[in-house]
Scaffold this motif. Sequence first.
Motif, PDB file in Angstrom:
ATOM      1  N   ARG A  80      46.453  37.177  48.726  1.00  0.00           N
ATOM      2  CA  ARG A  80      46.634  35.962  49.522  1.00  0.00           C
ATOM      3  C   ARG A  80      47.592  36.153  50.691  1.00  0.00           C
ATOM      4  O   ARG A  80      47.579  35.363  51.639  1.00  0.00           O
ATOM      5  CB  ARG A  80      47.129  34.817  48.632  1.00  0.00           C
ATOM      6  CG  ARG A  80      46.115  34.391  47.591  1.00  0.00           C
ATOM      7  CD  ARG A  80      46.429  33.034  46.991  1.00  0.00           C
ATOM      8  NE  ARG A  80      47.729  32.898  46.401  1.00  0.00           N
ATOM      9  CZ  ARG A  80      47.980  33.004  45.081  1.00  0.00           C
ATOM     10  NH1 ARG A  80      47.024  33.272  44.233  1.00  0.00           N
ATOM     11  NH2 ARG A  80      49.210  32.833  44.629  1.00  0.00           N
ATOM     12  N   VAL A  81      48.450  37.193  50.619  1.00  0.00           N
ATOM     13  CA  VAL A  81      49.454  37.409  51.666  1.00  0.00           C
ATOM     14  C   VAL A  81      49.466  38.852  52.168  1.00  0.00           C
ATOM     15  O   VAL A  81      50.468  39.318  52.689  1.00  0.00           O
ATOM     16  CB  VAL A  81      50.869  37.001  51.174  1.00  0.00           C
ATOM     17  CG1 VAL A  81      50.956  35.505  50.931  1.00  0.00           C
ATOM     18  CG2 VAL A  81      51.276  37.779  49.930  1.00  0.00           C
ATOM     19  N   ARG A  82      48.347  39.532  52.025  1.00  0.00           N
ATOM     20  CA  ARG A  82      48.282  40.964  52.362  1.00  0.00           C
ATOM     21  C   ARG A  82      48.821  41.241  53.762  1.00  0.00           C
ATOM     22  O   ARG A  82      49.498  42.244  53.993  1.00  0.00           O
ATOM     23  CB  ARG A  82      46.852  41.472  52.220  1.00  0.00           C
ATOM     24  CG  ARG A  82      46.758  42.935  52.464  1.00  0.00           C
ATOM     25  CD  ARG A  82      46.124  43.809  51.437  1.00  0.00           C
ATOM     26  NE  ARG A  82      45.822  43.350  50.137  1.00  0.00           N
ATOM     27  CZ  ARG A  82      46.462  43.780  49.038  1.00  0.00           C
ATOM     28  NH1 ARG A  82      47.472  44.622  49.140  1.00  0.00           N
ATOM     29  NH2 ARG A  82      46.099  43.361  47.860  1.00  0.00           N
ATOM     30  N   ASP A  83      48.541  40.380  54.730  1.00  0.00           N
ATOM     31  CA  ASP A  83      48.982  40.597  56.115  1.00  0.00           C
ATOM     32  C   ASP A  83      50.495  40.472  56.283  1.00  0.00           C
ATOM     33  O   ASP A  83      51.034  40.865  57.320  1.00  0.00           O
ATOM     34  CB  ASP A  83      48.272  39.624  57.051  1.00  0.00           C
ATOM     35  CG  ASP A  83      48.531  38.170  56.705  1.00  0.00           C
ATOM     36  OD1 ASP A  83      48.449  37.814  55.505  1.00  0.00           O
ATOM     37  OD2 ASP A  83      48.812  37.381  57.632  1.00  0.00           O
ATOM     38  N   GLU A  87      56.042  46.512  52.740  1.00  0.00           N
ATOM     39  CA  GLU A  87      55.911  47.948  52.470  1.00  0.00           C
ATOM     40  C   GLU A  87      54.434  48.322  52.337  1.00  0.00           C
ATOM     41  O   GLU A  87      53.757  47.874  51.409  1.00  0.00           O
ATOM     42  CB  GLU A  87      56.652  48.307  51.175  1.00  0.00           C
ATOM     43  CG  GLU A  87      56.683  49.770  50.874  1.00  0.00           C
ATOM     44  CD  GLU A  87      57.417  50.064  49.564  1.00  0.00           C
ATOM     45  OE1 GLU A  87      57.432  51.250  49.194  1.00  0.00           O
ATOM     46  OE2 GLU A  87      57.948  49.142  48.920  1.00  0.00           O
ATOM     47  N   PRO A  88      53.911  49.134  53.257  1.00  0.00           N
ATOM     48  CA  PRO A  88      52.500  49.531  53.170  1.00  0.00           C
ATOM     49  C   PRO A  88      52.195  50.193  51.821  1.00  0.00           C
ATOM     50  O   PRO A  88      53.040  50.876  51.236  1.00  0.00           O
ATOM     51  CB  PRO A  88      52.340  50.541  54.308  1.00  0.00           C
ATOM     52  CG  PRO A  88      53.457  50.231  55.258  1.00  0.00           C
ATOM     53  CD  PRO A  88      54.591  49.736  54.401  1.00  0.00           C
ATOM     54  N   GLY A  89      50.986  49.970  51.334  1.00  0.00           N
ATOM     55  CA  GLY A  89      50.561  50.593  50.087  1.00  0.00           C
ATOM     56  C   GLY A  89      51.000  49.873  48.836  1.00  0.00           C
ATOM     57  O   GLY A  89      50.824  50.372  47.729  1.00  0.00           O
ATOM     58  N   THR A  90      51.603  48.715  48.985  1.00  0.00           N
ATOM     59  CA  THR A  90      52.010  47.961  47.806  1.00  0.00           C
ATOM     60  C   THR A  90      51.042  46.810  47.613  1.00  0.00           C
ATOM     61  O   THR A  90      50.357  46.417  48.555  1.00  0.00           O
ATOM     62  CB  THR A  90      53.455  47.425  47.945  1.00  0.00           C
ATOM     63  OG1 THR A  90      53.568  46.620  49.103  1.00  0.00           O
ATOM     64  CG2 THR A  90      54.451  48.555  48.012  1.00  0.00           C
ATOM     65  N   ALA A 102      56.616  43.072  48.362  1.00  0.00           N
ATOM     66  CA  ALA A 102      57.599  42.169  48.962  1.00  0.00           C
ATOM     67  C   ALA A 102      57.085  41.618  50.286  1.00  0.00           C
ATOM     68  O   ALA A 102      56.350  42.298  51.016  1.00  0.00           O
ATOM     69  CB  ALA A 102      58.921  42.896  49.186  1.00  0.00           C
ATOM     70  N   VAL A 103      57.493  40.392  50.577  1.00  0.00           N
ATOM     71  CA  VAL A 103      57.226  39.721  51.840  1.00  0.00           C
ATOM     72  C   VAL A 103      58.518  39.021  52.265  1.00  0.00           C
ATOM     73  O   VAL A 103      59.440  38.888  51.463  1.00  0.00           O
ATOM     74  CB  VAL A 103      56.075  38.691  51.717  1.00  0.00           C
ATOM     75  CG1 VAL A 103      54.751  39.378  51.465  1.00  0.00           C
ATOM     76  CG2 VAL A 103      56.353  37.674  50.623  1.00  0.00           C
TER      77      VAL A 103
END
Length: 118
Positions: A80-83, A87-90, A102-103
């Motif tokens: 739902r919050v990929r963008d 940290e890339p790859g998480t 984390a966001v």
Amino acid sequence: MTDTHRAAAIVPSRDLKASEAFYKRLGFEVISDHGHYLILADGRGWHLHLNETPGWPARVEDNPLGLYLYVEDVDAVADRVRDLIIEPGTPHLKPWGTWEFAVSDPSGVLVRIGRIVD
């Protein structure tokens, strides 16, 4: 968990509408609106209070606050919050035994979402 024994973070918000939209993406809904103060919950145990605090912090990147949200299906929340994931790859397995990512919220609050791995 009971309604009489739980914890809820009170989080300052520079922009209440932006913060509300961000936390809705994570699965929260507003359960009580007091204008400058919102109470949110996900109906399964997460509770959060947003307190409108214009101009704080002076620089979003200086916000020292953080939240850790435990959830069973980390990947579903990540989708739902990929963008917004920092940290890339998480999500991935962290050395301390959690599957997490984390966001940052619009006011710079670090929000980690994870589960303990058996």
